[in-house]
Design a protein around this motif. Structure first.
Motif, short mmCIF file in Angstrom:
data_model
loop_
_atom_site.label_atom_id
_atom_site.label_comp_id
_atom_site.label_asym_id
_atom_site.label_seq_id
_atom_site.Cartn_x
_atom_site.Cartn_y
_atom_site.Cartn_z
N TYR A 84 0.84 -1.20 0.00
CA TYR A 84 0.00 0.00 0.00
C TYR A 84 0.88 1.26 0.00
N SER A 85 1.88 1.26 0.86
CA SER A 85 2.75 2.43 1.01
C SER A 85 3.52 2.70 -0.27
N MET A 86 4.10 1.65 -0.87
CA MET A 86 4.89 1.83 -2.08
C MET A 86 4.02 2.27 -3.25
N SER A 87 2.82 1.73 -3.32
CA SER A 87 1.91 2.10 -4.40
C SER A 87 1.54 3.58 -4.30
N ALA A 88 1.24 4.04 -3.08
CA ALA A 88 0.87 5.44 -2.88
C ALA A 88 2.00 6.39 -3.25
N ARG A 89 3.25 5.96 -3.01
CA ARG A 89 4.41 6.80 -3.31
C ARG A 89 4.93 6.63 -4.74
N ARG A 90 4.39 5.64 -5.44
CA ARG A 90 4.90 5.28 -6.77
C ARG A 90 6.38 4.94 -6.72
N HIS A 91 6.76 4.16 -5.72
CA HIS A 91 8.11 3.64 -5.63
C HIS A 91 8.07 2.18 -6.10
N GLY A 92 8.92 1.83 -7.04
CA GLY A 92 8.94 0.47 -7.56
C GLY A 92 9.42 -0.53 -6.53
N ALA A 93 8.90 -1.76 -6.62
CA ALA A 93 9.30 -2.81 -5.69
C ALA A 93 9.10 -4.17 -6.34
N LEU A 94 9.91 -5.14 -5.90
CA LEU A 94 9.81 -6.51 -6.40
C LEU A 94 10.20 -7.45 -5.26
N PHE A 126 13.89 -0.29 -0.94
CA PHE A 126 13.39 0.09 -2.26
C PHE A 126 13.29 1.60 -2.45
N TYR A 127 13.84 2.36 -1.52
CA TYR A 127 13.81 3.81 -1.70
C TYR A 127 14.66 4.18 -2.91
N GLY A 129 17.29 5.36 -5.34
CA GLY A 129 18.66 5.78 -5.09
C GLY A 129 19.40 4.87 -4.14
N ASN A 130 18.67 4.08 -3.34
CA ASN A 130 19.35 3.10 -2.48
C ASN A 130 20.06 2.08 -3.36
N PRO A 131 21.31 1.74 -3.05
CA PRO A 131 22.04 0.78 -3.87
C PRO A 131 21.36 -0.59 -3.99
N LEU A 132 20.45 -0.90 -3.06
CA LEU A 132 19.78 -2.20 -3.07
C LEU A 132 18.43 -2.18 -3.77
N HIS A 133 17.98 -1.02 -4.26
CA HIS A 133 16.59 -0.94 -4.72
C HIS A 133 16.36 -1.63 -6.06
N ASP A 134 17.40 -1.81 -6.85
CA ASP A 134 17.26 -2.58 -8.09
C ASP A 134 17.27 -4.07 -7.77
N GLY A 135 16.48 -4.83 -8.51
CA GLY A 135 16.41 -6.26 -8.25
C GLY A 135 15.31 -6.58 -7.25
N ALA A 136 15.32 -7.83 -6.79
CA ALA A 136 14.23 -8.33 -5.94
C ALA A 136 14.72 -8.69 -4.54
N VAL A 183 4.83 -7.11 -6.96
CA VAL A 183 5.48 -6.09 -7.78
C VAL A 183 4.68 -4.80 -7.74
N VAL A 184 5.39 -3.68 -7.65
CA VAL A 184 4.78 -2.35 -7.72
C VAL A 184 5.47 -1.58 -8.84
#
Length: 205
Positions: A84-94, A126-127, A129-136, A183-184
């Motif tokens: 819910y939080s990521m969708s509201a912010r339009r931050h991608g996630a996997l 998944f923020y 710019g975080n080095p870990l946000h790419d990938g799953a 996935v978002v």
């Protein structure tokens, strides 16, 4: 999508889905009855029924997602709040949730995390710019095992060209394992989950 054994006793969500389906049934019955009225045009009513179907599908997806996750993690509510939080912010996630089959042979180049599932930790991972946000992120039971994992990407011709890399990776892993993949989209904020090679939209409002 075959129902899984587990705790599906999400009574408010199940009741909401029933109410939505009853509403659709009433809409369809009213349309059938109005066919005898030659002065009444049904064309404008199809859009309302179509919108009701979309809402019902999304509620059903969220209900069955909880059914799928609950036997394998106690933190499925925390995962829902994260989505819910990521969708509201339009931050991608996997996120890949491991079930019976080990996912380690299918993942590559992950960074070990080894922490209990937390919505806030996942949001930090998944923020942008975080080095870990790419990938799953890989989740096993109640633990965030690793981040920045590379997943197999679906090359199925049935996967639409409108899907980006995250969605193709979600579908790809679900084609080759029994994983549930959340996935978002960072472009639209739309949330979905993949299982058995199929992608299902989630209601997040």
């Amino acid at each position: 999508m075959t129902p899984m054994q587990g705790d599906c006793d999400s009574t408010p969500l199940r009741q909401s889905l029933k109410t939505q389906l009853y509403t659709i049934n009433d809409q369809l019955l009213a349309m059938i009855q109005s066919l005898d009225d030659e002065e009444h045009c049904l064309l404008t009513e199809f859009e309302a029924v179509r919108a009701s179907f979309v809402q019902a599908e999304s509620k059903a997806a969220l209900y069955y997602l909880n059914c799928y996750l609950s036997p394998y993690t106690d933190c499925y509510d925390e995962l829902s709040r994260f989505i819910y939080s990521m969708s509201a912010r339009r931050h991608g996630a996997l996120i890949a949730v491991e079930r019976k089959e080990s996912l380690l042979p299918l993942l590559h180049n992950g960074t070990e995390i080894r922490a209990r599932i937390s919505r806030f930790l996942l949001e930090a991972i998944f923020y942008p710019g975080n080095p870990l946000h790419d990938g799953a992120v890989l989740i096993r039971s109640n633990e965030i095992v690793s981040a920045k994992n590379i997943l197999p990407v679906s090359d199925s011709l049935s996967v639409g060209e409108s899907y980006g890399t995250r969605h193709r990776a979600a579908i790809g892993l679900s084609e080759t394992s029994d994983a549930i993949v959340l996935v978002v989209s960072e472009e639209t904020g739309n949330a979905s989950f993949a299982v058995e090679g199929q992608l299902y939209p989630l209601t997040v409002s």
